[in-house]
Write a protein that holds these residues in place. Structure first.
Motif, PDB file in Angstrom:
ATOM      1  N   MET A 264       0.803  -1.223   0.000  1.00 27.30           N
ATOM      2  CA  MET A 264       0.000   0.000   0.000  1.00 27.30           C
ATOM      3  C   MET A 264       0.839   1.279   0.000  1.00 27.30           C
ATOM      4  N   HIS A 265       2.144   1.158  -0.083  1.00 24.89           N
ATOM      5  CA  HIS A 265       3.062   2.313  -0.184  1.00 24.89           C
ATOM      6  C   HIS A 265       2.814   3.377   0.886  1.00 24.89           C
TER       7      HIS A 265
ATOM      8  N   ALA B 191       0.043   4.244   2.223  1.00 23.88           N
ATOM      9  CA  ALA B 191      -1.205   5.003   1.992  1.00 23.88           C
ATOM     10  C   ALA B 191      -2.042   5.171   3.259  1.00 23.88           C
ATOM     11  N   PHE B 192      -2.160   4.114   4.075  1.00 21.88           N
ATOM     12  CA  PHE B 192      -2.996   4.197   5.287  1.00 21.88           C
ATOM     13  C   PHE B 192      -2.426   5.238   6.254  1.00 21.88           C
ATOM     14  N   GLU B 193      -1.100   5.193   6.427  1.00 25.75           N
ATOM     15  CA  GLU B 193      -0.458   6.111   7.379  1.00 25.75           C
ATOM     16  C   GLU B 193      -0.555   7.555   6.898  1.00 25.75           C
TER      17      GLU B 193
ATOM     18  N   ALA C 238      -2.784   8.918   4.808  1.00 29.96           N
ATOM     19  CA  ALA C 238      -4.166   9.412   4.874  1.00 29.96           C
ATOM     20  C   ALA C 238      -4.576   9.682   6.320  1.00 29.96           C
TER      21      ALA C 238
ATOM     22  N   CYS D 182      -5.736  13.266   7.853  1.00 31.65           N
ATOM     23  CA  CYS D 182      -7.075  13.400   8.450  1.00 31.65           C
ATOM     24  C   CYS D 182      -6.980  13.861   9.904  1.00 31.65           C
TER      25      CYS D 182
ATOM     26  N   GLN E  86      -7.919  14.143  -2.269  1.00 31.58           N
ATOM     27  CA  GLN E  86      -8.764  13.153  -1.580  1.00 31.58           C
ATOM     28  C   GLN E  86      -9.019  13.547  -0.121  1.00 31.58           C
TER      29      GLN E  86
ATOM     30  N   LYS F  35     -10.501  17.325  -6.948  1.00 33.21           N
ATOM     31  CA  LYS F  35     -10.750  16.167  -7.802  1.00 33.21           C
ATOM     32  C   LYS F  35     -11.939  16.455  -8.710  1.00 33.21           C
TER      33      LYS F  35
ATOM     34  N   ARG G  35     -14.883  14.827 -10.948  1.00 35.85           N
ATOM     35  CA  ARG G  35     -15.571  13.569 -11.226  1.00 35.85           C
ATOM     36  C   ARG G  35     -15.611  13.290 -12.732  1.00 35.85           C
TER      37      ARG G  35
ATOM     38  N   ALA H 243     -17.029   7.809  -3.454  1.00 36.65           N
ATOM     39  CA  ALA H 243     -15.683   8.387  -3.296  1.00 36.65           C
ATOM     40  C   ALA H 243     -14.732   7.934  -4.398  1.00 36.65           C
ATOM     41  N   LEU H 244     -14.879   6.688  -4.828  1.00 33.09           N
ATOM     42  CA  LEU H 244     -13.950   6.177  -5.838  1.00 33.09           C
ATOM     43  C   LEU H 244     -14.474   6.349  -7.260  1.00 33.09           C
TER      44      LEU H 244
ATOM     45  N   PHE I 200      -8.922  -5.248  -2.299  1.00 35.43           N
ATOM     46  CA  PHE I 200      -7.675  -5.049  -3.037  1.00 35.43           C
ATOM     47  C   PHE I 200      -7.251  -6.376  -3.668  1.00 35.43           C
TER      48      PHE I 200
ATOM     49  N   ASP J  86      -6.333   0.317  -5.695  1.00 40.29           N
ATOM     50  CA  ASP J  86      -4.895   0.459  -5.478  1.00 40.29           C
ATOM     51  C   ASP J  86      -4.626   1.327  -4.245  1.00 40.29           C
ATOM     52  N   SER J  87      -3.345   1.708  -4.056  1.00 40.45           N
ATOM     53  CA  SER J  87      -2.989   2.424  -2.827  1.00 40.45           C
ATOM     54  C   SER J  87      -3.647   3.810  -2.755  1.00 40.45           C
ATOM     55  N   LEU J  88      -3.871   4.455  -3.896  1.00 36.06           N
ATOM     56  CA  LEU J  88      -4.546   5.763  -3.854  1.00 36.06           C
ATOM     57  C   LEU J  88      -6.020   5.587  -3.452  1.00 36.06           C
ATOM     58  N   ASP J  89      -6.616   4.464  -3.846  1.00 32.05           N
ATOM     59  CA  ASP J  89      -7.995   4.182  -3.411  1.00 32.05           C
ATOM     60  C   ASP J  89      -8.032   3.901  -1.904  1.00 32.05           C
ATOM     61  N   ALA J  90      -6.926   3.335  -1.391  1.00 25.72           N
ATOM     62  CA  ALA J  90      -6.851   3.075   0.059  1.00 25.72           C
ATOM     63  C   ALA J  90      -6.940   4.387   0.834  1.00 25.72           C
ATOM     64  N   VAL J  91      -6.331   5.433   0.285  1.00 30.49           N
ATOM     65  CA  VAL J  91      -6.406   6.758   0.920  1.00 30.49           C
ATOM     66  C   VAL J  91      -7.873   7.176   1.017  1.00 30.49           C
ATOM     67  N   GLU J  92      -8.599   6.986  -0.075  1.00 26.12           N
ATOM     68  CA  GLU J  92     -10.021   7.357  -0.130  1.00 26.12           C
ATOM     69  C   GLU J  92     -10.829   6.580   0.928  1.00 26.12           C
TER      70      GLU J  92
ATOM     71  N   VAL K  33      -9.683   5.342   3.773  1.00 29.50           N
ATOM     72  CA  VAL K  33      -9.342   5.887   5.092  1.00 29.50           C
ATOM     73  C   VAL K  33     -10.120   7.178   5.345  1.00 29.50           C
ATOM     74  N   VAL K  34     -10.219   8.026   4.313  1.00 24.93           N
ATOM     75  CA  VAL K  34     -10.961   9.291   4.454  1.00 24.93           C
ATOM     76  C   VAL K  34     -12.439   8.994   4.756  1.00 24.93           C
TER      77      VAL K  34
ATOM     78  N   GLU L 119      -2.159   0.709  10.107  1.00 23.94           N
ATOM     79  CA  GLU L 119      -1.132   0.197   9.195  1.00 23.94           C
ATOM     80  C   GLU L 119      -0.629  -1.175   9.624  1.00 23.94           C
TER      81      GLU L 119
ATOM     82  N   LYS M 109      -3.729  -4.542   8.602  1.00 20.19           N
ATOM     83  CA  LYS M 109      -4.193  -4.405   7.214  1.00 20.19           C
ATOM     84  C   LYS M 109      -5.349  -5.343   6.887  1.00 20.19           C
TER      85      LYS M 109
ATOM     86  N   PHE N 123      -8.821  -4.064   6.031  1.00 20.33           N
ATOM     87  CA  PHE N 123      -9.185  -3.586   4.692  1.00 20.33           C
ATOM     88  C   PHE N 123      -9.439  -4.734   3.707  1.00 20.33           C
TER      89      PHE N 123
END
Lengths: 307, 89
Positions: free
Chosen positions: A183-184, A186-188, A190, A194, A233, A264, A266, B19-20, B37, B44-50, B52-53, B67, B70, B73
């Motif tokens: 996930m590179h 991403a969780f941390e 975001a 937030c 996002q 963003k 749509r 959101a996606l 996933f 993907d990882s950018l969708d993971a951000v969404e 979390v939001v 983190e 996992k 998710f």
């Protein structure tokens, strides 16, 4: 030579130049002989790399060719040497700062808008930097901010640097987010945004992430765009930050941009809506590269999509 | 409780679709146990951000420390369980 697996393929990994004994040696030189002598020694070592480390020279040449297109062969080599040398000097400044031998004498430009966003608002802030000037030392400046700061980076393989990062995390407001793994980070990233924290990312090299073609130094170069998507996002403002050194005064200047707020769109492909925001960042980077061409350490051919 | 979790799963699916930008999908197209996933959704990882939001802002749960968890998710089911766990404190 060590190898590691990346994206399913084996690739050669550069042997790390700055090993623990190297760091210890320069710390000792700084303590016993001072900065001037440490720089002289670094100059000799950089000359050795210019002569014998053609991989490093080759990685530097694409930037040199774009920054000084009219320079001849030997003039280009001299520029490569200067880039090596100035980067070594920046690393020495950082080492000196970490040893407590010198402070981080710096002057902020556009600092107020950043500080207000970081400390007085509940929004997270994304700082997008580059391999420019003394980006390593910028971390020290961020320790004064009354907010948690997350630095996004690749997992450090250099043991000496790793030790320093661990210590830094334990004793300050700095936290490191590593981008290895599925996930590179991403969780941390975001979660931090937030929760109103600062997240710092590099915007000039992609390390395998998706890129977009943008005009840079007269030709299309490929820049990663994920930081701008994440900002959109999470609704976080994004500020570009470059730390440069004025060699005459030995003072650093931290140039922050006005906050950008990517939105963003749509049903519009990401590459399309994100492009103007990446262009804004790249424009700033180009301005800085023109102002301080010998402090732009873009040691990668970003003008090639597959670099 | 069953009603709550069903409601949460439905809201999760609606929020993720919105959101996606997955408007060509309906709530019924996403199974409760479908992998988010690496499955058909191809997130993907950018969708993971969404995601979390969505969890933080729409469901008011703090995702700090996730983190290291996992598995949360994995699917809509695991996300819904996590939301209930977080709300029950």
């Amino acid at each position: 030579m060590p190898e590691e697996k990346e994206h399913g393929e084996f690739r050669k990994v550069d042997r790390k130049r700055g090993n623990e004994s190297g760091f210890a040696f320069f710390r000792l030189v700084l303590r016993l002989m001072g900065m001037r002598h440490a720089r002289n020694i670094a100059g000799i070592i950089c000359f050795y790399y210019l002569l014998f480390d053609w991989r490093a020279v080759k990685k530097t040449l694409p930037y040199v060719k774009h920054a000084w297109p009219d320079a001849g062969f030997f003039s280009k080599l001299l520029k490569v040497y200067k880039l090596f040398y100035y980067q070594a000097c920046m690393l020495l400044d950082r080492a000196s700062n970490l040893c407590g031998l010198s402070g981080f004498d710096h002057f902020y430009i556009n600092y107020d808008s950043f500080r207000e966003l970081a400390e007085d608002s509940e929004e997270g802030v994304l700082l997008v930097g580059a391999h420019f000037g003394n980006w390593q030392l910028a971390v020290e400046g961020l320790k004064d901010i009354k907010c948690k700061v997350n630095i996004v980076m690749h997992e450090e393989q250099n043991e000496a640097v790793k030790k320093h990062l661990e210590l830094n995390s334990r004793t300050s407001n700095i936290n490191y987010i590593f981008t290895e793994g599925e996930m590179h980070g991403a969780f941390e990233i975001a979660t931090a945004l937030c929760n109103g924290e600062i997240v710092c990312m590099m915007g000039d090299r992609h390390y395998g992430a998706d890129t977009i073609g943008v005009e840079f130094m007269g030709e299309t170069a490929y820049f990663p765009y994920s930081s701008f998507v994440i900002a959109a996002q999470t609704g976080s403002p994004i500020i570009s930050l470059f730390i440069c050194k004025d060699w005459e005064t030995e003072r650093y200047y931290a140039y922050g941009s006005e906050p950008m707020r990517p939105v963003k769109q749509r049903k519009v492909p990401i590459e399309e809506w994100v492009k103007p925001w990446v262009e804004q960042y790249v424009k700033k980077l180009e301005e800085m590269a023109k102002k301080y061409p010998e402090q732009c350490f873009l040691f990668s051919d970003i003008w090639r999509k597959d670099s | 409780m069953t009603e709550d979790i069903d409601q949460i799963k439905r809201e999760l699916k609606e929020n993720i679709i919105s959101a996606l930008g997955l408007e060509d999908l309906s709530v019924d197209d996403i199974g409760d146990d479908d992998p988010l996933f690496g499955g058909e959704l191809e997130l993907d990882s950018l969708d993971a951000v969404e995601i979390v939001v969505v969890l933080q802002r729409k469901f008011g749960v703090n995702t700090k420390g996730l983190e290291t968890r996992k598995e949360v998710f994995t699917s809509i089911n695991t996300l819904a369980q996590f939301i209930i766990e977080s709300r029950n404190g």
